[in-house]
Design a protein around this motif. Structure first.
Motif, PDB file in Angstrom:
ATOM      1  N   PRO A  67       0.803  -1.231   0.000  1.00 51.87           N
ATOM      2  CA  PRO A  67       0.000   0.000   0.000  1.00 51.87           C
ATOM      3  C   PRO A  67       0.835   1.281   0.000  1.00 51.87           C
ATOM      4  CG  PRO A  67      -0.930  -1.583   1.531  1.00 51.87           C
ATOM      5  CD  PRO A  67       0.372  -2.156   1.082  1.00 51.87           C
ATOM      6  N   GLN A  68       2.011   1.269   0.627  1.00 48.01           N
ATOM      7  CA  GLN A  68       2.818   2.485   0.708  1.00 48.01           C
ATOM      8  C   GLN A  68       3.706   2.699  -0.513  1.00 48.01           C
ATOM      9  OE1 GLN A  68       3.367  -0.269   2.476  1.00 48.01           O
ATOM     10  NE2 GLN A  68       5.537  -0.676   2.788  1.00 48.01           N
ATOM     11  N   GLN A  69       3.645   1.791  -1.480  1.00 51.30           N
ATOM     12  CA  GLN A  69       4.519   1.895  -2.651  1.00 51.30           C
ATOM     13  C   GLN A  69       3.790   2.559  -3.806  1.00 51.30           C
ATOM     14  OE1 GLN A  69       5.494  -2.288  -2.533  1.00 51.30           O
ATOM     15  NE2 GLN A  69       7.480  -1.877  -1.578  1.00 51.30           N
ATOM     16  N   ASN A  70       4.526   3.414  -4.535  1.00 52.10           N
ATOM     17  CA  ASN A  70       3.903   4.324  -5.493  1.00 52.10           C
ATOM     18  C   ASN A  70       4.152   3.983  -6.954  1.00 52.10           C
ATOM     19  OD1 ASN A  70       4.871   5.854  -2.927  1.00 52.10           O
ATOM     20  ND2 ASN A  70       3.194   7.110  -3.700  1.00 52.10           N
ATOM     21  N   GLN A  71       5.058   3.059  -7.228  1.00 53.81           N
ATOM     22  CA  GLN A  71       5.393   2.748  -8.615  1.00 53.81           C
ATOM     23  C   GLN A  71       5.426   1.239  -8.834  1.00 53.81           C
ATOM     24  OE1 GLN A  71       5.449   5.137 -10.800  1.00 53.81           O
ATOM     25  NE2 GLN A  71       5.490   6.838  -9.346  1.00 53.81           N
ATOM     26  N   ASN A  72       5.168   0.838 -10.073  1.00 47.99           N
ATOM     27  CA  ASN A  72       5.262  -0.564 -10.466  1.00 47.99           C
ATOM     28  C   ASN A  72       6.592  -0.881 -11.146  1.00 47.99           C
ATOM     29  OD1 ASN A  72       2.573  -1.245  -9.641  1.00 47.99           O
ATOM     30  ND2 ASN A  72       1.802  -0.256 -11.491  1.00 47.99           N
ATOM     31  N   LEU A  73       7.181   0.111 -11.799  1.00 44.01           N
ATOM     32  CA  LEU A  73       8.428  -0.078 -12.537  1.00 44.01           C
ATOM     33  C   LEU A  73       9.597   0.460 -11.739  1.00 44.01           C
ATOM     34  CD1 LEU A  73       7.382   1.138 -16.108  1.00 44.01           C
ATOM     35  CD2 LEU A  73       7.290  -1.181 -15.191  1.00 44.01           C
ATOM     36  N   ASP A  74      10.751  -0.204 -11.844  1.00 38.72           N
ATOM     37  CA  ASP A  74      11.939   0.336 -11.178  1.00 38.72           C
ATOM     38  C   ASP A  74      12.429   1.581 -11.899  1.00 38.72           C
ATOM     39  OD1 ASP A  74      13.597  -0.451 -13.367  1.00 38.72           O
ATOM     40  OD2 ASP A  74      14.085  -2.366 -12.432  1.00 38.72           O
ATOM     41  N   VAL A  75      13.378   2.268 -11.299  1.00 40.04           N
ATOM     42  CA  VAL A  75      13.808   3.573 -11.811  1.00 40.04           C
ATOM     43  C   VAL A  75      14.391   3.455 -13.213  1.00 40.04           C
ATOM     44  CG1 VAL A  75      15.484   5.440 -11.462  1.00 40.04           C
ATOM     45  CG2 VAL A  75      14.089   4.633  -9.542  1.00 40.04           C
ATOM     46  N   THR A  76      15.171   2.424 -13.480  1.00 43.78           N
ATOM     47  CA  THR A  76      15.727   2.253 -14.821  1.00 43.78           C
ATOM     48  C   THR A  76      14.612   2.109 -15.845  1.00 43.78           C
ATOM     49  OG1 THR A  76      17.758   1.239 -13.993  1.00 43.78           O
ATOM     50  CG2 THR A  76      17.166   0.784 -16.274  1.00 43.78           C
ATOM     51  N   ALA A  77      13.602   1.304 -15.538  1.00 42.35           N
ATOM     52  CA  ALA A  77      12.486   1.122 -16.464  1.00 42.35           C
ATOM     53  C   ALA A  77      11.703   2.418 -16.648  1.00 42.35           C
ATOM     54  CB  ALA A  77      11.570   0.006 -15.968  1.00 42.35           C
ATOM     55  N   GLN A  78      11.563   3.201 -15.581  1.00 45.06           N
ATOM     56  CA  GLN A  78      10.890   4.496 -15.707  1.00 45.06           C
ATOM     57  C   GLN A  78      11.652   5.408 -16.675  1.00 45.06           C
ATOM     58  OE1 GLN A  78      10.064   6.271 -11.807  1.00 45.06           O
ATOM     59  NE2 GLN A  78       9.813   4.221 -10.953  1.00 45.06           N
ATOM     60  N   ASP A 217      -1.669  14.674  -1.494  1.00 43.96           N
ATOM     61  CA  ASP A 217      -2.613  13.819  -0.755  1.00 43.96           C
ATOM     62  C   ASP A 217      -4.051  14.098  -1.192  1.00 43.96           C
ATOM     63  OD1 ASP A 217      -0.645  12.512   0.638  1.00 43.96           O
ATOM     64  OD2 ASP A 217      -0.821  13.739   2.445  1.00 43.96           O
ATOM     65  N   VAL A 218      -4.234  14.315  -2.481  1.00 45.63           N
ATOM     66  CA  VAL A 218      -5.555  14.624  -3.027  1.00 45.63           C
ATOM     67  C   VAL A 218      -6.403  13.354  -3.074  1.00 45.63           C
ATOM     68  CG1 VAL A 218      -6.789  15.413  -5.089  1.00 45.63           C
ATOM     69  CG2 VAL A 218      -4.686  16.568  -4.368  1.00 45.63           C
ATOM     70  N   THR A 219      -7.648  13.440  -2.611  1.00 42.14           N
ATOM     71  CA  THR A 219      -8.579  12.308  -2.681  1.00 42.14           C
ATOM     72  C   THR A 219      -9.759  12.607  -3.602  1.00 42.14           C
ATOM     73  OG1 THR A 219      -9.714  13.098  -0.690  1.00 42.14           O
ATOM     74  CG2 THR A 219      -7.961  11.462  -0.379  1.00 42.14           C
ATOM     75  N   ASP A 220      -9.775  13.774  -4.202  1.00 42.41           N
ATOM     76  CA  ASP A 220     -10.818  14.159  -5.167  1.00 42.41           C
ATOM     77  C   ASP A 220     -10.388  13.690  -6.555  1.00 42.41           C
ATOM     78  OD1 ASP A 220     -12.611  15.378  -6.876  1.00 42.41           O
ATOM     79  OD2 ASP A 220     -11.890  17.419  -6.492  1.00 42.41           O
ATOM     80  N   ASP A 250      -8.446   7.232   1.130  1.00 36.77           N
ATOM     81  CA  ASP A 250      -8.412   7.256   2.591  1.00 36.77           C
ATOM     82  C   ASP A 250      -8.914   5.921   3.129  1.00 36.77           C
ATOM     83  OD1 ASP A 250      -8.966   7.730   5.355  1.00 36.77           O
ATOM     84  OD2 ASP A 250      -8.994   9.876   4.948  1.00 36.77           O
ATOM     85  N   ILE A 251      -8.026   5.197   3.801  1.00 37.20           N
ATOM     86  CA  ILE A 251      -8.387   3.916   4.407  1.00 37.20           C
ATOM     87  C   ILE A 251      -8.214   4.028   5.911  1.00 37.20           C
ATOM     88  CG2 ILE A 251      -7.861   1.455   4.541  1.00 37.20           C
ATOM     89  CD1 ILE A 251      -6.851   1.597   1.686  1.00 37.20           C
ATOM     90  N   LEU A 252      -9.348   4.137   6.621  1.00 35.77           N
ATOM     91  CA  LEU A 252      -9.342   4.252   8.084  1.00 35.77           C
ATOM     92  C   LEU A 252      -8.444   5.397   8.556  1.00 35.77           C
ATOM     93  CD1 LEU A 252      -9.162   0.454   8.999  1.00 35.77           C
ATOM     94  CD2 LEU A 252     -11.193   1.922   8.884  1.00 35.77           C
ATOM     95  N   GLY A 253      -8.524   6.525   7.838  1.00 30.33           N
ATOM     96  CA  GLY A 253      -7.775   7.709   8.216  1.00 30.33           C
ATOM     97  C   GLY A 253      -6.357   7.769   7.698  1.00 30.33           C
ATOM     98  N   VAL A 254      -5.931   6.743   6.960  1.00 32.81           N
ATOM     99  CA  VAL A 254      -4.579   6.727   6.377  1.00 32.81           C
ATOM    100  C   VAL A 254      -4.704   6.856   4.866  1.00 32.81           C
ATOM    101  CG1 VAL A 254      -2.458   5.408   6.074  1.00 32.81           C
ATOM    102  CG2 VAL A 254      -3.710   5.291   8.247  1.00 32.81           C
TER     103      VAL A 254
END
Length: 312
Positions: A67-78, A217-220, A250-254
């Motif tokens: 859940p805390q990870q933001n990317q699927n590809l490693d930096v080289t692939a990006q 941290d936009v949820t809209d 937002d999942i239980l305030g996180v």
């Protein structure tokens, strides 16, 4: 072999031998002839850095399915897919206070390895791609001294690529073109959110002297706003700007990255897309965003969106 060719080879050999003594820069950072294609497009060569829109990778080093990870590809692939703006969070290592790590809020939550290793990955890309300019935006979560960042850049060897402006802060209208950065060999632009001091490390630039940012941290999911969030009370005049176009749930305030919505969030057009929010911003500030930060850059159409924002 003609006498002229033999003499030329001999002189080149002598220069290579004397390079460490004379401080001659390595071949990969020597000034080069003008490039005909810059960051993949001929049009960028004559366009100033401050007039280009980059779609950037938010939290570029945090790769995976958690859940805390933001990317699927490693930096080289990006980088290989066309991303030229990488954002990353830094903190002191939990085990060695002399080491900077890439950690998400806390190294207990997410630790993606050392900043030195990350810089080595970016350097390998620059070494192999002579007509590319890459930007790094680092956060300084532990208020680390700028000299520690400088030491890490130096030990990685990437500092030889780093662009140092002739004055700081450089006026928005005085940035070199992408082609100029390439021909000068200074193909890495570096910003730090807090703690930059160009009197001590002249190539690590103060983010908020150059940019303002929209809220994060936009949820809209409609991304209907483009107000200035940081620095507080800043004027848009004279600054480039960063649009935080990554959606959280937002999942239980996180708040965690909304992986399921990434294809829609990162679309080039349509409600809540990169293009739609960029249009809102352009209407407010009469110019396109300089950076649009996105999670899960492999989803949606981020490169298509980048091309359209640059008029391609």
């Amino acid at each position: 072999m003609s006498p002229v060719c033999g003499l030329t080879r001999a002189l080149l050999g002598i220069l290579l031998l004397l390079q460490p003594v004379l401080g001659i820069p390595a071949a990969d950072v020597l000034p080069r002839a003008a490039a005909s294609v810059c960051n993949g497009w001929a049009e960028y060569c004559s366009r100033s850095y401050s007039s280009v829109t980059f779609v950037g990778s938010h939290d570029s080093a945090f790769v995976g399915d958690l859940p805390q990870q933001n990317q699927n590809l490693d930096v080289t692939a990006q980088l290989n897919m066309g991303i030229r703006f990488l954002q990353a969070q830094t903190h002191h290592s939990l085990f060695d206070d002399n080491v900077l790590e890439l950690c998400h809020t806390s190294c207990l939550l997410e630790d993606a390895g050392t900043l030195k290793s990350f810089l080595g990955t970016v350097k390998a890309f620059l070494d192999a791609n002579a007509n590319e300019v890459v930007t790094l935006l680092l956060t300084n979560g532990d208020s680390v001294s700028i000299t520690e960042f400088g030491s890490t850049f130096s030990s990685s060897g990437i500092d030889s690529y780093a662009f140092a402006p002739s004055s700081s802060p450089l006026s928005i209208g005085d940035w070199p073109t992408i082609g100029d950065l390439i021909s000068s060999g200074k193909r890495l632009v570096v910003f730090l959110d807090y703690g930059a001091d160009t009197s001590k490390v002249n190539y690590i630039l103060d983010e908020f002297a150059y940019y303002f940012e929209t809220p994060y941290d936009v949820t809209d999911s409609s991304f209907s706003g483009c107000s200035i969030d940081r620095p507080s009370g800043a004027s848009a005049s004279g600054r480039m700007y960063i649009v935080n176009h990554f959606l959280d749930v937002d999942i239980l305030g996180v708040k965690v990255p909304d992986r399921d919505a990434a294809a829609t969030t990162n679309a080039a057009t349509g409600k809540g897309s990169i293009g739609a929010q960029a249009a809102v911003c352009e209407a407010l500030y009469n110019r396109a965003p300089n950076v649009v930060l996105a999670d899960f850059v492999d989803k949606g159409n981020v490169i298509e969106a980048q091309n359209e924002l640059n008029g391609f």
